[in-house]
Design a protein around this motif. Structure first.
Motif, PDB file in Angstrom:
ATOM      1  N   LYS A  72       0.835  -1.201   0.000  1.00 51.47           N
ATOM      2  CA  LYS A  72       0.000   0.000   0.000  1.00 51.47           C
ATOM      3  C   LYS A  72       0.870   1.250   0.000  1.00 51.47           C
ATOM      4  CE  LYS A  72      -3.956  -1.943   2.527  1.00 51.47           C
ATOM      5  NZ  LYS A  72      -4.950  -1.701   3.612  1.00 51.47           N
TER       6      LYS A  72
ATOM      7  N   ASP B 262      -3.388   0.235  -3.660  1.00 52.45           N
ATOM      8  CA  ASP B 262      -3.053  -1.058  -3.061  1.00 52.45           C
ATOM      9  C   ASP B 262      -2.770  -2.062  -4.178  1.00 52.45           C
ATOM     10  OD1 ASP B 262      -3.813   0.292  -0.812  1.00 52.45           O
ATOM     11  OD2 ASP B 262      -5.677  -0.818  -0.514  1.00 52.45           O
TER      12      ASP B 262
ATOM     13  N   ALA C   6      -6.449  -1.890  -5.775  1.00 53.16           N
ATOM     14  CA  ALA C   6      -7.514  -1.062  -5.223  1.00 53.16           C
ATOM     15  C   ALA C   6      -7.062   0.392  -5.290  1.00 53.16           C
ATOM     16  CB  ALA C   6      -7.833  -1.451  -3.781  1.00 53.16           C
TER      17      ALA C   6
ATOM     18  N   ALA D  18      -8.338   4.529  -4.290  1.00 50.94           N
ATOM     19  CA  ALA D  18      -9.290   5.357  -3.550  1.00 50.94           C
ATOM     20  C   ALA D  18      -8.842   6.812  -3.580  1.00 50.94           C
ATOM     21  CB  ALA D  18      -9.420   4.879  -2.105  1.00 50.94           C
TER      22      ALA D  18
ATOM     23  N   TYR E  17     -13.940   5.175  -4.992  1.00 53.31           N
ATOM     24  CA  TYR E  17     -13.062   4.017  -4.867  1.00 53.31           C
ATOM     25  C   TYR E  17     -13.394   2.946  -5.899  1.00 53.31           C
ATOM     26  CZ  TYR E  17     -16.810   1.383  -2.529  1.00 53.31           C
ATOM     27  OH  TYR E  17     -17.984   0.731  -2.247  1.00 53.31           O
ATOM     28  N   TYR E  18     -12.391   2.123  -6.174  1.00 51.87           N
ATOM     29  CA  TYR E  18     -12.542   0.906  -6.974  1.00 51.87           C
ATOM     30  C   TYR E  18     -11.624  -0.141  -6.358  1.00 51.87           C
ATOM     31  CZ  TYR E  18     -11.796  -2.541 -10.638  1.00 51.87           C
ATOM     32  OH  TYR E  18     -11.684  -3.721 -11.334  1.00 51.87           O
ATOM     33  N   THR E  19     -12.134  -1.338  -6.161  1.00 51.05           N
ATOM     34  CA  THR E  19     -11.313  -2.367  -5.519  1.00 51.05           C
ATOM     35  C   THR E  19     -11.567  -3.741  -6.117  1.00 51.05           C
ATOM     36  OG1 THR E  19     -10.793  -3.483  -3.430  1.00 51.05           O
ATOM     37  CG2 THR E  19     -13.038  -2.651  -3.684  1.00 51.05           C
ATOM     38  N   GLN E  20     -10.502  -4.516  -6.232  1.00 47.94           N
ATOM     39  CA  GLN E  20     -10.566  -5.931  -6.587  1.00 47.94           C
ATOM     40  C   GLN E  20     -10.182  -6.805  -5.397  1.00 47.94           C
ATOM     41  OE1 GLN E  20      -7.720  -6.167  -9.790  1.00 47.94           O
ATOM     42  NE2 GLN E  20      -9.077  -5.188 -11.289  1.00 47.94           N
TER      43      GLN E  20
ATOM     44  N   SER F 281     -12.400  -5.122  -0.422  1.00 48.44           N
ATOM     45  CA  SER F 281     -12.292  -4.078   0.600  1.00 48.44           C
ATOM     46  C   SER F 281     -13.398  -3.038   0.478  1.00 48.44           C
ATOM     47  CB  SER F 281     -10.923  -3.387   0.493  1.00 48.44           C
ATOM     48  OG  SER F 281     -10.678  -2.923  -0.828  1.00 48.44           O
TER      49      SER F 281
ATOM     50  N   TYR G  36     -15.424  -7.634  -6.084  1.00 51.25           N
ATOM     51  CA  TYR G  36     -14.983  -6.404  -6.722  1.00 51.25           C
ATOM     52  C   TYR G  36     -16.038  -5.342  -6.423  1.00 51.25           C
ATOM     53  CZ  TYR G  36     -11.403  -8.736  -9.626  1.00 51.25           C
ATOM     54  OH  TYR G  36     -10.303  -9.425 -10.069  1.00 51.25           O
TER      55      TYR G  36
ATOM     56  N   THR H  42     -17.057  -0.828  -6.847  1.00 55.53           N
ATOM     57  CA  THR H  42     -16.762   0.572  -7.140  1.00 55.53           C
ATOM     58  C   THR H  42     -17.856   1.420  -6.512  1.00 55.53           C
ATOM     59  OG1 THR H  42     -16.282   2.183  -8.891  1.00 55.53           O
ATOM     60  CG2 THR H  42     -18.003   0.566  -9.347  1.00 55.53           C
TER      61      THR H  42
END
Length: 599
Positions: A188, A204, A218, A220, A236-239, A242, A252, A254
């Motif tokens: 991170k 991340d 990820a 943010a 945010y967008y995360t795979q 989180s 996943y 967003t």
């Protein structure tokens, strides 16, 4: 769902419009000529911030230093940042001072414009001591500011004063390495105050040899007090699972969130808008027969009005009326049998209205989770009554709840919280999914032991479920007994007690300070359908909290817990790590209407 999406869009437009209108006002503010900061005001502000060579722990009402200036007119507001070479502990070791000078070169101090975007006091207003205290606390509560003080300087021969806002940043650039080594490291990097503009960015990166694909990311972005409106924006967008994450699969996600807290009892309104899309991803190549394939959208809108914001200066009693709309719409449901009765894999929607009576003030103290920084402890009451209507798994039911929270604090620095909550759904004239919860926490004063300080905490809570239909059973998780999870028991009653003693030491290594602690936890579950109706669990913990007040992350905690008997009757030792512990009070006045969180 379409109506709720339309409402979300309308609310988003309104919030952005308010941001733009506030921004216009802030621009006019910046045109005001600055008054030079006097050496006396700066020294006074530094004296307020530092606790060097003082054995006593700060215990002070938030408004105390401003009472003498009540009713005087604010002529100018000047912002004065302090660099990293200045420590809240006074004179640091030469090595730490050198590190501070290097940090100054790498870090951009919070800009004057950014600080003013977080002020709700303005020139030409009369001094309200309580509102000044609220604004000072609000600045301290920002993730990129370590300390803040507002210094009042009377203008000779007039009824006016000049305000100097003194801020001390934290070093906002950071990074961490976590996950599991060597198979799944997580990296991170982040900046909580990019270019000194109160905006945060985080990236991340996960590399996991068991995933397909092996890499996941990820992103943010956050901006506090967007354009001076006091509205906080997050994208945010995360795979990496989180996000919101209702289900048990890797998700996943967003999303976007806009939130305007009630920063002071003298504010007129608060509200927020949230939307996210979330979908499960079979990154661990599980067979189709067991992988839960689903997709859902989550929307949440709320707005509230604060009655009495124009009351007399020393009258803090208020009433707050809020309305919330929420929707969790499953676009694709998992195909597996039996999940049609699990609430988290089915659409739910509803409306909540809440009326709150509250009165709140603050005590400034230290050595709670921080290591000498100012921490703001609430004092007062909050009584809320909630009515609503929900639809979950084809069940359409009215909902009602009530909660009472009381926070007390004494002159010696001890403080406590008492809570009583009750709620129930109703169907066909009968009560369903009822819950009652009561308990409290007491924190002793920070007793001085030479250069050491010790603070003790004791807490106890009781929860009872009634007429359960769709609600989850009571559980034991890490927040009850560290390292223990008991979730396969149909428990309807839970009693828990805990005691902790923390020793704040003067030990320091390159600015990192250390506080060892010990704790004991005890919990009893009642399960009417189990062979043994009552099940008792105990945990004994030893650990250490570490913090560098100059860095963006909060207190880090490493803790080992011995559990004599877990849910399988076996003894175990559990090692846990937590970070970003912080006594944070941005929502202590009121928050969005919500259900009682009993687990």
């Amino acid at each position: 769902m379409k109506r709720l999406n339309l409402l979300f869009q309308i609310t988003l437009i309104i919030l952005l419009h308010l941001c733009i209108s506030q921004h216009g006002f802030a621009q006019d503010e910046n045109d005001t000529s600055k008054v030079s900061l006097t050496k006396k005001a700066l020294e006074k502000g530094m004296d307020f911030i530092t606790r060097s060579n003082r054995d006593t722990v700060l215990v002070e009402k938030a408004e105390e230093k401003f009472l003498a200036y009540e009713g005087m007119i604010i002529r100018t507001i000047t912002v004065e940042p302090i660099g990293f070479e200045f420590s809240i502990y006074g004179n640091d070791k030469p090595m730490v001072q050198k590190v501070g000078k290097i940090a100054n070169k790498l870090h951009t101090n919070t800009r004057e414009k950014t600080v003013k975007q977080h002020l709700f006091i303005k020139p030409n207003q009369k001094i309200n001591p309580y509102k000044l205290g609220d604004n000072e606390r609000f600045l301290r509560d920002q993730p990129f500011i370590l300390e803040s003080r507002i210094v009042v300087t009377p203008v000779d021969g007039t009824d006016s004063v000049d305000l100097t806002v003194i801020t001390r940043d934290i070093f906002s650039i950071g990074g961490s390495v976590g996950g599991s080594f060597p198979s799944a490291p997580l990296f991170k990097v982040y900046d909580a105050n990019l270019d000194g503009r109160g905006q945060g960015f985080e990236f991340d990166y996960l590399f996991d040899i068991d995933r397909t694909p092996k890499s996941g990311i990820a992103l943010a972005y956050a901006k506090s007090s967007l354009l001076g409106s006091l509205v906080d924006l997050t994208l945010y967008y995360t795979q990496l699972n989180s996000g919101l994450s209702f289900g048990e699969e890797n998700e996943y996600s967003t999303g976007i969130n806009l939130e305007r807290p009630l920063v002071s009892p003298y504010s007129k309104w608060a509200g927020g808008a949230y939307w996210s899309q979330n979908w499960s991803k079979n990154v661990f190549s599980r067979p189709d027969s067991v992988f839960l394939d689903y997709k859902y959208n989550a929307s949440n809108l709320w707005w509230g009005y604060n009655f009495g914001s124009e009351k007399a200066t020393n009258d803090r009693q208020r009433e707050f009326l809020a309305l919330r709309l929420f929707d969790g719409n499953f676009i694709d449901n998992p195909d597996q049998d039996g999940l049609e009765t699990e609430r988290r894999y089915n659409s739910s929607a509803g409306i909540l209205a809440e009326f709150t009576w509250y009165e709140q003030s603050f005590i400034k103290t230290q050595y709670v989770y921080g290591f000498g920084r100012t921490e703001d402890i609430p004092k007062g009451y909050n009584l809320a009554v909630t009515l609503g209507y929900t639809k979950t798994m084809s069940l359409q039911r009215p909902y009602s709840g009530a909660s009472l929270n009381y926070n007390g604090a004494s002159k010696n620095g001890s403080f406590y919280n008492l809570t009583l909550n009750g709620a129930s759904y109703f169907r066909n004239g009968n009560s369903e999914d009822g819950v009652i919860q009561l308990g409290g926490t007491y924190n002793s004063q920070a007793f001085p032991l030479g250069k050491y300080k010790i603070r003790n905490t004791i807490s106890g809570y009781f929860t009872q479920l009634f007429d359960r239909t769709t609600n989850d059973w009571l559980t034991i998780r890490g927040n009850t007994i560290p390292g223990l999870r008991v979730e396969e028991v149909d428990a309807t009653q839970r009693t828990s007690l805990a005691f902790e003693s923390t020793l704040f030491t003067p030990w320091s290594l390159i600015g990192f300070r250390i506080a060892p602690f010990s704790a004991i936890h005890w919990t009893k579950l009642k399960c009417p359908t189990c062979e043994s109706s009552y099940q008792n669990y105990t945990g004994f913990s030893l650990g250490m909290r570490i913090r560098n007040e100059n860095l963006v992350f909060g207190t880090m905690e490493v803790k080992g817990t011995f559990i004599p008997s877990d849910d399988e009757g076996k003894s175990k030792f559990a090692l846990s790590f937590r970070k970003n512990l912080r006594f944070r009070n941005s929502d202590v006045y009121v928050a969005a209407p919500d259900f009682i969180d009993y687990n």
